[in-house]
Design a protein around this motif. Structure first.
Motif, PDB file in Angstrom:
ATOM      1  N   ASP B  60       0.866  -1.167   0.000  1.00  0.00           N
ATOM      2  CA  ASP B  60       0.000   0.000   0.000  1.00  0.00           C
ATOM      3  C   ASP B  60       0.907   1.223   0.000  1.00  0.00           C
ATOM      4  OD1 ASP B  60      -2.089   1.693   0.104  1.00  0.00           O
ATOM      5  OD2 ASP B  60      -2.550   1.364   2.219  1.00  0.00           O
ATOM      6  N   TYR B  61       1.299   1.642  -1.196  1.00  0.00           N
ATOM      7  CA  TYR B  61       2.326   2.663  -1.344  1.00  0.00           C
ATOM      8  C   TYR B  61       1.653   4.014  -1.579  1.00  0.00           C
ATOM      9  CZ  TYR B  61       7.302   3.507  -2.025  1.00  0.00           C
ATOM     10  OH  TYR B  61       8.606   3.887  -1.862  1.00  0.00           O
ATOM     11  N   THR B  62       1.804   4.918  -0.653  1.00  0.00           N
ATOM     12  CA  THR B  62       1.152   6.222  -0.794  1.00  0.00           C
ATOM     13  C   THR B  62       2.206   7.321  -0.786  1.00  0.00           C
ATOM     14  OG1 THR B  62       0.955   6.404   1.588  1.00  0.00           O
ATOM     15  CG2 THR B  62      -0.909   5.453   0.411  1.00  0.00           C
ATOM     16  N   VAL B  63       1.744   8.547  -0.833  1.00  0.00           N
ATOM     17  CA  VAL B  63       2.675   9.678  -0.800  1.00  0.00           C
ATOM     18  C   VAL B  63       3.501   9.630   0.478  1.00  0.00           C
ATOM     19  CG1 VAL B  63       2.890  12.167  -0.866  1.00  0.00           C
ATOM     20  CG2 VAL B  63       1.067  11.055  -2.115  1.00  0.00           C
ATOM     21  N   ASN B  64       2.835   9.275   1.565  1.00  0.00           N
ATOM     22  CA  ASN B  64       3.546   9.195   2.835  1.00  0.00           C
ATOM     23  C   ASN B  64       4.704   8.222   2.788  1.00  0.00           C
ATOM     24  OD1 ASN B  64       2.455  11.101   4.438  1.00  0.00           O
ATOM     25  ND2 ASN B  64       0.823   9.793   5.251  1.00  0.00           N
ATOM     26  N   SER B  65       4.498   7.128   2.050  1.00  0.00           N
ATOM     27  CA  SER B  65       5.537   6.106   1.979  1.00  0.00           C
ATOM     28  C   SER B  65       6.844   6.703   1.484  1.00  0.00           C
ATOM     29  CB  SER B  65       5.102   4.977   1.046  1.00  0.00           C
ATOM     30  OG  SER B  65       3.805   4.564   1.371  1.00  0.00           O
ATOM     31  N   PHE B  66       6.736   7.713   0.619  1.00  0.00           N
ATOM     32  CA  PHE B  66       7.954   8.304   0.078  1.00  0.00           C
ATOM     33  C   PHE B  66       8.756   9.016   1.159  1.00  0.00           C
ATOM     34  CE2 PHE B  66       5.728   8.001  -4.028  1.00  0.00           C
ATOM     35  CZ  PHE B  66       6.698   7.277  -4.681  1.00  0.00           C
ATOM     36  N   TYR B  67       8.056   9.532   2.147  1.00  0.00           N
ATOM     37  CA  TYR B  67       8.776  10.280   3.172  1.00  0.00           C
ATOM     38  C   TYR B  67       9.166   9.403   4.350  1.00  0.00           C
ATOM     39  CZ  TYR B  67       7.392  14.000   0.194  1.00  0.00           C
ATOM     40  OH  TYR B  67       7.238  14.762  -0.925  1.00  0.00           O
ATOM     41  N   THR B  68       8.260   8.475   4.706  1.00  0.00           N
ATOM     42  CA  THR B  68       8.558   7.632   5.862  1.00  0.00           C
ATOM     43  C   THR B  68       9.290   6.367   5.449  1.00  0.00           C
ATOM     44  OG1 THR B  68       6.445   6.538   5.647  1.00  0.00           O
ATOM     45  CG2 THR B  68       6.528   8.456   7.080  1.00  0.00           C
ATOM     46  N   GLY B  69       9.229   6.026   4.155  1.00  0.00           N
ATOM     47  CA  GLY B  69       9.815   4.776   3.706  1.00  0.00           C
ATOM     48  C   GLY B  69       8.983   3.581   4.147  1.00  0.00           C
TER      49      GLY B  69
END
Lengths: 301, 320
Positions: B60-69
Motif C-alpha cells: 500500500d504505497y502512498t505519498v507518505n511512503s515516500f517520506y517515511t519509507g
C-alpha cells in the motif's frame, strides 16, 4: 557510343543505343519523363504526409486572431513573429534545459555503452550472452514502469527536480539502444588491426581509445544522435520527475503551455517549431546515419 | 605483450590471448573495466526499477511512503482492486484496438511507401529522407500539432472534410467519446509510418534486382512480382517490424496524454496512461505499479515471440 549522356534534347527520331544493362524498350526521353513523373508523384505524397508540419509552421507565423478565422488561412498572409517572441519568452529557458540534459545524456550514454559494446563484440565473456539478452529485453520495459520506480529511487537519493536525475533517467532509453548498435558495428571491425595494436604494445584501453573508437566514428555519431533525440523528445520522465519550472524541459514546457493557453495557438505552434529544430537539423546533417540507426537499432544482426 | 611470455594454462574458454601472472591479471582487470560499469548500470537502472515495480505492487504505497519509507504489505489487494475496476477491461480493450489499428495502417502505408521509393527517380533519396521527420520529432510536438489540426471549430481537418462535402457538420474529434480513440489512432499511425517505411525499405534493398529482371522477362506484372518475390522475401523483416511495432505501441503514452489525457470520460485511457493516472494523479502508487506490471507482462510476451522469430530468421539466413 561516344556520348554517355542521354540528353533529352535533340532527335526523338530513333531509339538511341541505351546504356548497357538497361531494360530495353523505353526511349531515353520517355523514360526520363516517366522518372520525373514519379518524382512529381513522390512530391505529392511527401506533401500530404508532411502537411501537419507545414500547418504547424503556417500557424506559428500568423497572428493569434487570424488562426480563429473560418475558413483557415492556407498561407501566413500577414506574417508575424509575435508567436516566436512569446515562445522564446516562455520556453527559452526550457529549451536550454533540454539542450543541456540532452548533451549530458549523449556523454553519459556513450561512456557507458561504448566500452560495453566493445566487450560484447570482442571479448568472449561468459556473461556476454546474458548481457546482450538483457539489453534487448530492457528496451521493451514500458516507460511508465521505469518512471514509477525511478521516481521512488530518485526521491530517496534526492534526484527529483534535478538535471542530473533527468540525464540518468534518459540514459535508460539510450544506453541499451546505443550498446546494441555499437556492438553490431564493432563486431565487423577487422581483427587484424586491433591485434596489430596489441602487438605494438597498446593495452586494452589504449587500443579501444586510439583504434576502435576512431574506426567506429560513424556508429558512435549515430548512437550519439539517437541519445540526443531520445532525451530531447522525452516527455514521460520529464513530467514525472520535474515539478519546478526552473528545471522543466521543453516537452513539458509546451504541454503546460497548451494547458494554460488554449487560445494562443500561434505561440504554442511557434514553441512546437522551436522544439522540432534539433530533429530537422539532424535530419539534414546526418540523414544517412539516422536511417542506418533506425535499422541498426531495431534489427539485430 | 612485453612481459610474461611463459606459456601458462589459459583459464579455459573465456580468455583471449594467453596471458599469465601479474600482467595477465592486469589485463583481466582492464577487461573487467569494460563491462563492469555497464553491468552495474544495468542492475541499478533496470534491475532495481523492475524489482521495485513488482515489490510496490504488493504494497500500500502512498505519498507518505515516500517520506517515511513505510509501505505496509497488502498482498494481492492492488491487483484485486485494479482487476475489479471497470476501467481495467476498458483500458485493455482500448490498448488492443489502439495497437492493432495503429500497426495495421502503419505497416500497410509504410510498405506501400517503401515499395514506391524503391524505384529510381530524381530526388528519390531526398524525399524519402524528408518522410523521416514525423518519426524524429518529439511526440509532444506531433501531438500538439494534431490537437490543432483536429480542433472541432478551427481545425483544418474538419474544414477540408466539410468543404469536400464528406461530412455535414464538424466532427468533435477529441471531445467526443465516439471519435477520440479514432483521432488518437490516426495521429499514432502518422507518427509510426516512417519507422515501418525505413525498415521495410532496408529489407527491400536486400532483394536482388536480378530476381525482378528475371520475373519481368517471364512476363510477370507488378502485382505478381510483389506477390511472388517481394512479399515472401520480405517476410523476416516483416516479422521484425510488426513485433517491434507491437512492443512499442502497447506502451504508447505521450500521444494520448497530449491529445486527450485519456479522456473524454476515459474513452482513450490505455493501460499506460491509466497506470500513470493511478500513480501520479490518484497517488495510489501500488495500483499504478500493478497496472504497469500487467503492461510488462504483455510487452514481454511479445518480446519473447520477437526474439524467437529473429533467431529463426538468423538460422534461416545461416542455412542459406
Amino acid at each position: 557510343m561516344a556520348t554517355t549522356t542521354p540528353t533529352t534534347t535533340g532527335g526523338a527520331d530513333r531509339a538511341r543505343p541505351a546504356t548497357a544493362g538497361r531494360p530495353r524498350g523505353a526511349r531515353p526521353r520517355a523514360r526520363s519523363r516517366r522518372r520525373w513523373g514519379t518524382t512529381a508523384l513522390a512530391v505529392a505524397i511527401v506533401a500530404v504526409l508532411l502537411f501537419p508540419l507545414y500547418w504547424m509552421v503556417n500557424a506559428s507565423l500568423q497572428p493569434s486572431a487570424a488562426l480563429l478565422s473560418i475558413p483557415p488561412r492556407w498561407f501566413p498572409e500577414d506574417p508575424t513573429l509575435d508567436g516566436y517572441r512569446a515562445a522564446v519568452d516562455t520556453q527559452g529557458r526550457h529549451l536550454l534545459i533540454s539542450l543541456f540534459v540532452a548533451c549530458g545524456n549523449v556523454v553519459l550514454t556513450l561512456a557507458v555503452a561504448a566500452p560495453l559494446a566493445w566487450a560484447l563484440a570482442r571479448f568472449r565473456l561468459r556473461v556476454g550472452p546474458v548481457l546482450l539478452f538483457a539489453l534487448l529485453i530492457v528496451q521493451m520495459v514500458p516507460g511508465i514502469v521505469m518512471a514509477n520506480s525511478l521516481f521512488a529511487l530518485f526521491n530517496t537519493v534526492g534526484l527529483l527536480n534535478n538535471t542530473i536525475g533527468l540525464m540518468l533517467a534518459h540514459s535508460t532509453l539510450s544506453v541499451p539502444f546505443a550498446a546494441i548498435l555499437l556492438r553490431a558495428f564493432m563486431q565487423d571491425l577487422p581483427r587484424e588491426i586491433t591485434e596489430a595494436a596489441a602487438i605494438d604494445g597498446a593495452g586494452q584501453w589504449r587500443t579501444f581509445r586510439s583504434v576502435v573508437l576512431p574506426m567506429s566514428r560513424n556508429a558512435v555519431i549515430t548512437a550519439g544522435l539517437f541519445a540526443f533525440l531520445f532525451s530531447w523528445a522525452d516527455f514521460l520522465f520529464a513530467i514525472t520527475m520535474t515539478t519546478r519550472d526552473a528545471i522543466t524541459p521543453v516537452t513539458v514546457g509546451i504541454y503546460r503551455f497548451i494547458g494554460a493557453n488554449t487560445t494562443d495557438w500561434n505561440a504554442v505552434m511557434a514553441s512546437a517549431v522551436l522544439a522540432s529544430i534539433p530533429a530537422a537539423v539532424l535530419l539534414v546533417l546526418a540523414q544517412r546515419y539516422i536511417a542506418a540507426g533506425i535499422t541498426g537499432g531495431a534489427v539485430k544482426d | 605483450m612485453s612481459t610474461a611470455l611463459t606459456p601458462a594454462p589459459a583459464p579455459a574458454p573465456a580468455a583471449g590471448p594467453p596471458a599469465a601472472g601479474r600482467a595477465g591479471r592486469r589485463a583481466d582487470l582492464a577487461r573487467l573495466g569494460f563491462y563492469l560499469p555497464a553491468t552495474l548500470y544495468l542492475l541499478v537502472f533496470f534491475g532495481y526499477p523492475i524489482v521495485t515495480s513488482v515489490v510496490m505492487s504488493f504494497q500500500d504505497y502512498t505519498v507518505n511512503s515516500f517520506y517515511t519509507g513505510d509501505a505496509p504489505w497488502n498482498g494481492l489487494a492492488n491487483y484485486a482492486e485494479v482487476f475489479r475496476d471497470e476501467l481495467f477491461g476498458a483500458t485493455l480493450w482500448h490498448t488492443a484496438v489502439f495497437t492493432a489499428a495503429s500497426l495495421a495502417f502503419q505497416f500497410a502505408i509504410g510498405l506501400a511507401l517503401a515499395v514506391f521509393f524503391r524505384r529510381h527517380f530524381p530526388l528519390g533519396g531526398v524525399l524519402r529522407a524528408l518522410l523521416l521527420l514525423p518519426w524524429l520529432l518529439p511526440l509532444i510536438v506531433s501531438g500538439t500539432v494534431f490537437r490543432w489540426l483536429l480542433d472541432q471549430d478551427y481545425g483544418v481537418v474538419n474544414n477540408v472534410l466539410t468543404g469536400l462535402n464528406l461530412i455535414s457538420e464538424p466532427v468533435p474529434w477529441l471531445v467526443s467519446t465516439d471519435t477520440a480513440l479514432i483521432a488518437v489512432i490516426i495521429t499514432n499511425i502518422w507518427i509510426g509510418i516512417p519507422f515501418n517505411m525505413v525498415i521495410l525499405y532496408g529489407g527491400l534493398q536486400s532483394i536482388p534486382d536480378t530476381l525482378y529482371e528475371a520475373a519481368a522477362l517471364d512476363g510477370a506484372g507488378p502485382w505478381q512480382r510483389f506477390r511472388h518475390i517481394t512479399w515472401p522475401l520480405l517476410r523476416p523483416v516483416t516479422a521484425v517490424v510488426l513485433m517491434l511495432g507491437l512492443i512499442y505501441t502497447v506502451k504508447a503514452f505521450d500521444v494520448v496524454i497530449v491529445l486527450t489525457q485519456g479522456g473524454p470520460a476515459d474513452s482513450t485511457q490505455l493501460l499506460s496512461t491509466w497506470s500513470y493516472e493511478l500513480s501520479f494523479t490518484d497517488l495510489h502508487f501500488g495500483q499504478g505499479a500493478a497496472v504497469g506490471n500487467v503492461l510488462i507482462a504483455i510487452a514481454m510476451l511479445f518480446a519473447v515471440v520477437y526474439l524467437r522469430s529473429t533467431r529463426r530468421a538468423e538460422a534461416e539466413q545461416d542455412a542459406r
